[in-house]
Motif scaffolding. Structure first.
Motif, PDB file in Angstrom:
ATOM      1  N   PHE A 189       0.802  -1.211   0.000  1.00 60.97           N
ATOM      2  CA  PHE A 189       0.000   0.000   0.000  1.00 60.97           C
ATOM      3  C   PHE A 189       0.843   1.274   0.000  1.00 60.97           C
ATOM      4  N   ASP A 190       2.072   1.204   0.544  1.00 55.93           N
ATOM      5  CA  ASP A 190       2.882   2.433   0.580  1.00 55.93           C
ATOM      6  C   ASP A 190       3.529   2.735  -0.768  1.00 55.93           C
ATOM      7  N   LEU A 191       3.263   1.904  -1.795  1.00 56.49           N
ATOM      8  CA  LEU A 191       3.738   2.191  -3.151  1.00 56.49           C
ATOM      9  C   LEU A 191       2.589   2.483  -4.111  1.00 56.49           C
ATOM     10  N   ILE A 192       1.353   2.277  -3.660  1.00 51.78           N
ATOM     11  CA  ILE A 192       0.198   2.524  -4.518  1.00 51.78           C
ATOM     12  C   ILE A 192      -0.158   4.007  -4.455  1.00 51.78           C
ATOM     13  N   PRO A 193      -0.098   4.733  -5.572  1.00 49.67           N
ATOM     14  CA  PRO A 193      -0.419   6.169  -5.546  1.00 49.67           C
ATOM     15  C   PRO A 193      -1.904   6.394  -5.295  1.00 49.67           C
ATOM     16  N   ILE A 194      -2.196   7.500  -4.627  1.00 48.35           N
ATOM     17  CA  ILE A 194      -3.581   7.852  -4.337  1.00 48.35           C
ATOM     18  C   ILE A 194      -4.214   8.518  -5.547  1.00 48.35           C
ATOM     19  N   ARG A 195      -5.489   8.265  -5.743  1.00 50.83           N
ATOM     20  CA  ARG A 195      -6.225   8.882  -6.848  1.00 50.83           C
ATOM     21  C   ARG A 195      -6.181  10.404  -6.754  1.00 50.83           C
ATOM     22  N   LEU A 196      -6.224  11.052  -7.897  1.00 50.52           N
ATOM     23  CA  LEU A 196      -6.257  12.518  -7.914  1.00 50.52           C
ATOM     24  C   LEU A 196      -7.634  13.003  -7.460  1.00 50.52           C
ATOM     25  N   SER A 197      -7.630  14.018  -6.601  1.00 52.59           N
ATOM     26  CA  SER A 197      -8.878  14.684  -6.232  1.00 52.59           C
ATOM     27  C   SER A 197      -9.291  15.603  -7.377  1.00 52.59           C
TER      28      SER A 197
END
Length: 588
Positions: A134-142
């Protein structure tokens, strides 16, 4: 000792040593030893018995059999200059081992430098079974970040940064500063078009460094978007990374007086800031992020969708709070779901091709010529000579390696980001495809070495071909080129899988079925023809100098793709909906 070699200087390069001393006294870049065999690649090892310098592929080819297999080699110590003139050293190359072009077992040798940084990422990349951390999965753009991305994309589209900076001219650092200033001004100008109030406030600020947080955020958004959408930004991402890479230059850093490189926002960083780390271990989180296979019956798909919706509702009830609103909970869930969907899309075609190989072709001796994958040097442009069992293992090992690469793509993106922005400096070189930034890739090389060792231990039989992975040389000059190569694997295989899977449904049309019977003697024979041709000539070393190395296999597959229009079954691909292998460059 020479300033660029980690060994005592041989007599036949005393002149080079003297020249190196003279150049060092003038502050110039030290000379580079070239491979004595190909005279094109930089030397990576020195053979103690031959007393010669070789690049790693040439060393392995020249020492793969006979008495030369017993020769001892010494890795060379590479010195890579920063654009500022600073010289940064890296650790020695990976240990070399002989590798055969035939059936001998080989250990992975990566043409790149080691580094003490990023070992945690490397360890994860080598050990994780699913490739999901999970610490390598980028977060979706708001929504606000999507607006900022449109500003960044517009700026990169009109910028001529690399055209101006990456040329053989003096005063490169001055050009860097001038072009970077222009990019910053364009960003603020386009922000005014997107949000006039915010843009006006930033434009009114006298010193650009007072907008540091804005620039850090907008550049991070661009890097994060690319990782989440590898098929996008195909003409602008490189420009973005080269520009950020140049900010490490001391002259540019002093000029802009700010650090515009921020860490990538990941799922872990967002939940940590919101104080809801426990959500990642919640069973409902796993249910809400699981992918729904598209080939299930409609009733099962609806049932799974209801379970996902119910799990999402329970997550909202448990973790929604003032500092972590419902929109953030949903964004975290959708980000992990996106990553799993991407891995399914990227790995699906590779898995399907492995199944086709095992289903339609025997691993031992074939019973008919239509089941034989034997290739000889010359026919069809082949640069390799393999009997059927050898070619079968060669294809299976290559597809398995591609599957592992695509399943660990987030590890590779993280390592590539570190190599490009935090790694050693680069040098500008003509690689045969124009000027490229040649830079060692210590983080990527360690991840790839771990993946390669894992594949070699999993696949039955001895390793076929070379196990060299080109990194930081003329074949693969930098981490960006390397990762771009492997994001294209699904583009190569997906049209083939699509065509094979649609043959039965196409044959339901009487006219098409008559065409299949007349031209190919039926659907089964047509399927065998397509698969056999790809498994033979998509992995025959063509398009390269006898490419049995790791990257040469991918080059061979691309070479097969370029010749598809000349194949007898090309019309079958068109009937199945084929439009091309390379996607649409205009789509971002």
């Amino acid at each position: 000792r020479l300033p660029f070699l980690n060994c005592e200087r041989p007599d036949h390069i005393l002149v080079m040593a003297a020249a190196a001393g003279a150049r060092a006294a003038m502050g110039a870049e030290p000379p580079v030893a070239m491979c004595v065999e190909c005279e094109d690649q930089e030397a990576a090892v020195r053979c103690e018995q031959c007393d010669e310098f070789y690049c790693r592929p040439c060393y392995q080819m020249q020492h793969r059999k006979g008495k030369r297999r017993q020769h001892q080699s010494t890795s060379l110590f590479e010195v890579m200059p920063k654009p500022t003139g600073e010289v940064i050293g890296a650790a020695a190359d990976a240990e070399s081992a002989p590798s055969a072009a035939g059936d001998d077992t080989a250990t992975p040798a990566v043409q790149g430098n080691g580094d003490s940084k990023g070992e945690e990422v490397v360890a994860k990349g080598a050990s994780a079974a699913r490739g999901e951390v999970f610490d390598l999965i980028p977060i979706r753009l708001s929504q606000r970040e999507r607006d900022l991305f449109s500003v960044l994309e517009g700026t990169l589209q009109v910028s001529e940064y690399t055209d101006v900076v990456d040329t053989y001219r003096w005063g490169k650092e001055d050009r860097m500063c001038a072009e970077f200033d222009e990019v910053l001004r364009e960003l603020v100008g386009l922000l005014c078009c997107n949000d006039f109030k915010e843009g006006s406030r930033k434009a009114a600020i006298e010193h650009m460094d007072e907008n540091e947080e804005f620039f850090r955020r907008i550049f991070e958004v661009g890097r994060r978007y690319k990782i989440m959408n590898p098929e996008k930004m195909r003409s602008t991402y490189g420009k973005l990374m080269w520009m950020l890479q140049d900010t490490s230059c001391s002259t540019v850093s002093r000029h802009i007086r700010m650090n515009v490189v921020a860490p990538i926002k990941t799922v872990v960083s967002v939940v940590r800031d919101g104080g809801v780390e426990a959500m990642l271990d919640d069973p409902d989180f796993t249910t809400a992020t699981n992918e729904i296979p598209a080939d299930l019956p409609r009733a099962e798909i609806d049932a799974l969708r209801k379970k996902k919706d119910a799990a999402m509702q329970r997550l909202l009830e448990k973790y929604q709070r003032k500092e972590f609103p419902a929109s953030e909970v949903e964004r975290v869930v959708f980000s992990v779901a996106d990553s799993r969907t991407y891995q399914a899309i990227a790995c699906g075609p590779i898995k399907a091709m492995i199944e086709n190989l095992k289903k339609y072709f025997p691993s031992a001796s074939p019973s008919t010529v239509h089941e034989s994958l034997e290739i000889g040097y010359g026919p069809g442009g082949s640069k390799l000579m393999h009997n059927h069992p050898t070619q079968y293992r060669f294809v299976l090992q290559t597809l398995t390696l591609w599957h592992k690469m695509c399943s660990r793509m987030f590890y590779l993106w993280s390592a590539a980001d570190q190599d490009l922005l935090d790694g050693p400096g680069y040098r500008l070189a003509n690689t045969g495809q124009g000027l490229n930034r040649v830079q060692s890739c210590p983080h990527v090389s360690r991840v790839v070495s771990g993946i390669l060792r894992e594949v070699q231990s999993e696949v039955a039989g001895s390793w076929v071909g070379l196990s060299v992975v080109h990194l930081g040389d003329r074949d693969v000059p930098n981490a960006l080129v390397f990762i771009d190569k492997y994001t294209q694997v699904p583009r190569i295989l997906a049209p083939i899988v699509q065509t094979i899977s649609r043959l039965e449904s196409l044959a339901e049309d009487p006219a098409i079925n008559a065409y299949f019977e007349d031209a190919f003697k039926g659907v089964d024979n047509l399927r065998q023809i397509i698969l056999r041709d790809f498994f033979r000539h998509g992995f025959d070393g063509s398009g390269d100098d006898g490419g049995s190395c790791i990257d040469g296999r991918l080059t061979s597959a691309w070479n097969w793709c370029s010749k598809l229009e000349k194949k007898s079954y090309y019309r079958v691909f068109l009937l199945a909906g084929f439009t091309g292998f390379d996607g649409d460059w205009r789509a971002g």
